[in-house]
Scaffold this active site. Structure first.
Site: not given
Length: 214
Positions: A120, A138
């Site tokens: 991420k 997220d």
């Protein structure tokens, strides 16, 4: 959500916010990497408060290393998991200096090799700093993608791959910003603000909600 609904979904989000930006504050690629690394399980507001103090005294790999573990911790102690984040950040600074001339690399493999940098974080840096069409999934993007029917998936990686397949190319670079902001301010976890949602007509959840009320 079918292809035409996906197209309208992003067209509406783009019309409302043509040039979306991250809410993390930064003035260099290294500052961005630092802020994103610190943002895990923390809010952007909380990270910004800490990095304003930190970057005023140290905003390069060498300067952060000079602070040392205790010095760095003193600047970021308001952030959750600050001790482990400080350790990872200092390890990352050393690698940047030893292997990359003090610069943040722009390859996924090199970014993910940095301590504390997962997929991420790498996706955020690749997208925000280097303009690559990545999806940093997220909690907000995971929720919005599943709730709306945009790209359902049981894991962040499944959602990421689904988004890369379903989001039209014209919207790919900015899509993760739109989705984060939509999840943060409208499609919230406990109580989505469907009454003020601009894309409710394209959303599976919104259409089902209207059908149940009717």
């Amino acid at each position: 959500m079918n292809a035409s609904q996906v197209e309208r979904f992003f067209a509406i989000l783009k019309a409302a916010n043509p040039a979306p930006q991250t809410e993390l504050e930064y003035a260099s690629v290294f500052e961005l990497l630092t802020a994103v690394l610190l943002s895990a399980q923390a809010t952007d507001v909380g990270v910004n408060k800490a990095t304003r103090r930190l970057f005023a005294v140290a905003n390069t790999p060498a300067a952060l290393l000079a602070l040392g573990q205790e010095g760095l911790e003193s600047h970021i102690k308001t952030i959750g998991l600050y001790r482990s984040k400080a350790r990872h950040l200092l390890q990352t600074c050393r690698i940047l200096l030893d292997r990359h001339g003090g610069e943040v690399p722009r390859s996924r493999a090199d970014l993910e090799a940095l301590p504390g940098v997962g997929r991420k974080t790498a996706n955020v840096v690749l997208n925000v700093a280097f303009g690559e069409p990545t999806m940093a999934v997220d909690t907000h993007i995971f929720r919005v993608s599943n709730r709306t029917g945009l790209a359902p998936g049981k894991t962040p990686l499944a959602v990421e791959l689904g988004l890369l397949e379903r989001v039209p190319e014209a919207y790919l670079v900015d899509a993760h910003h739109w989705l984060i902001l939509h999840g943060r301010y409208v499609c919230q976890a406990r109580k989505p603000l469907c009454k003020v949602c601009a894309v409710i007509q394209e959303c599976d959840y919104g259409r089902n909600l209207k059908s149940s009320v009717a």
